[in-house]
Scaffold this motif. Structure first.
Motif, PDB file in Angstrom:
ATOM      1  N   GLN A  55       0.832  -1.202   0.000  1.00  0.00           N
ATOM      2  CA  GLN A  55       0.000   0.000   0.000  1.00  0.00           C
ATOM      3  C   GLN A  55       0.866   1.250   0.000  1.00  0.00           C
ATOM      4  O   GLN A  55       1.564   1.536   0.974  1.00  0.00           O
ATOM      5  N   ASP A  60       0.746   1.555  -6.297  1.00  0.00           N
ATOM      6  CA  ASP A  60       0.967   0.597  -5.198  1.00  0.00           C
ATOM      7  C   ASP A  60       1.908  -0.525  -5.631  1.00  0.00           C
ATOM      8  O   ASP A  60       2.337  -0.610  -6.781  1.00  0.00           O
ATOM      9  N   THR A  83       3.660  -6.289   3.197  1.00  0.00           N
ATOM     10  CA  THR A  83       2.258  -5.913   3.343  1.00  0.00           C
ATOM     11  C   THR A  83       1.744  -6.078   4.757  1.00  0.00           C
ATOM     12  O   THR A  83       2.119  -6.987   5.473  1.00  0.00           O
TER      13      THR A  83
END
Length: 139
Positions: A55, A60, A83
């Motif tokens: 993110q 991204d 992540t």
């Protein structure tokens, strides 16, 4: 020759901590704070490994991985995805669809990332032919 790692994360404390650890063990580290900036570095410098957060603003980690895999010049580069959504992502699908080499869930230890990077860069013998195939598969 020193292996070059591109580290991409929009969280500056994570970026700096991991950069420090990777440099400490002898890697050359380039940094970017979003996927678009990372893509510019990749095109200019062709790193040996890309480590990217999932993110991020602008582009991204999945979008960055897609660009890397679609480009013949970069498609062989191993890619570690960081992540906070590790349990929400289907890691096998990411490997199959985007060629993600490894997924590390946050929080992770910088030492763990150093170990993963070292293993990938020393043992995998990546080249433009073998990186596009699943492990153990030959042409």
């Amino acid at each position: 020759m020193t292996k070059r790692i591109l580290l991409c994360d929009d969280e500056l404390p994570i970026l700096r901590a991991v950069e420090f650890k990777l440099k400490k063990v002898g890697f050359s580290v380039m940094v970017a704070q979003n996927g678009e900036a990372a893509w510019a570095v990749i095109r200019e410098s062709l790193p040996d490994l890309i480590v990217s957060d999932y993110q991020m603003p602008i582009l991204d980690g999945l979008g960055l991985a897609k660009r890397v895999r679609e480009n013949p010049t970069t498609q062989h580069i191993p890619f570690i995805l960081l992540t906070g959504k590790g349990f929400e992502l289907d890691q096998e699908e990411l490997r199959a669809r985007l060629g993600i080499t490894r997924v590390l869930s946050k929080p992770f230890s910088p030492r763990e990332l150093v170990e993963q990077a070292t293993e990938i860069l020393q043992g995998a013998q990546y080249n433009s032919e073998s990186a596009a195939k699943p492990c153990g598969e030959t042409g």
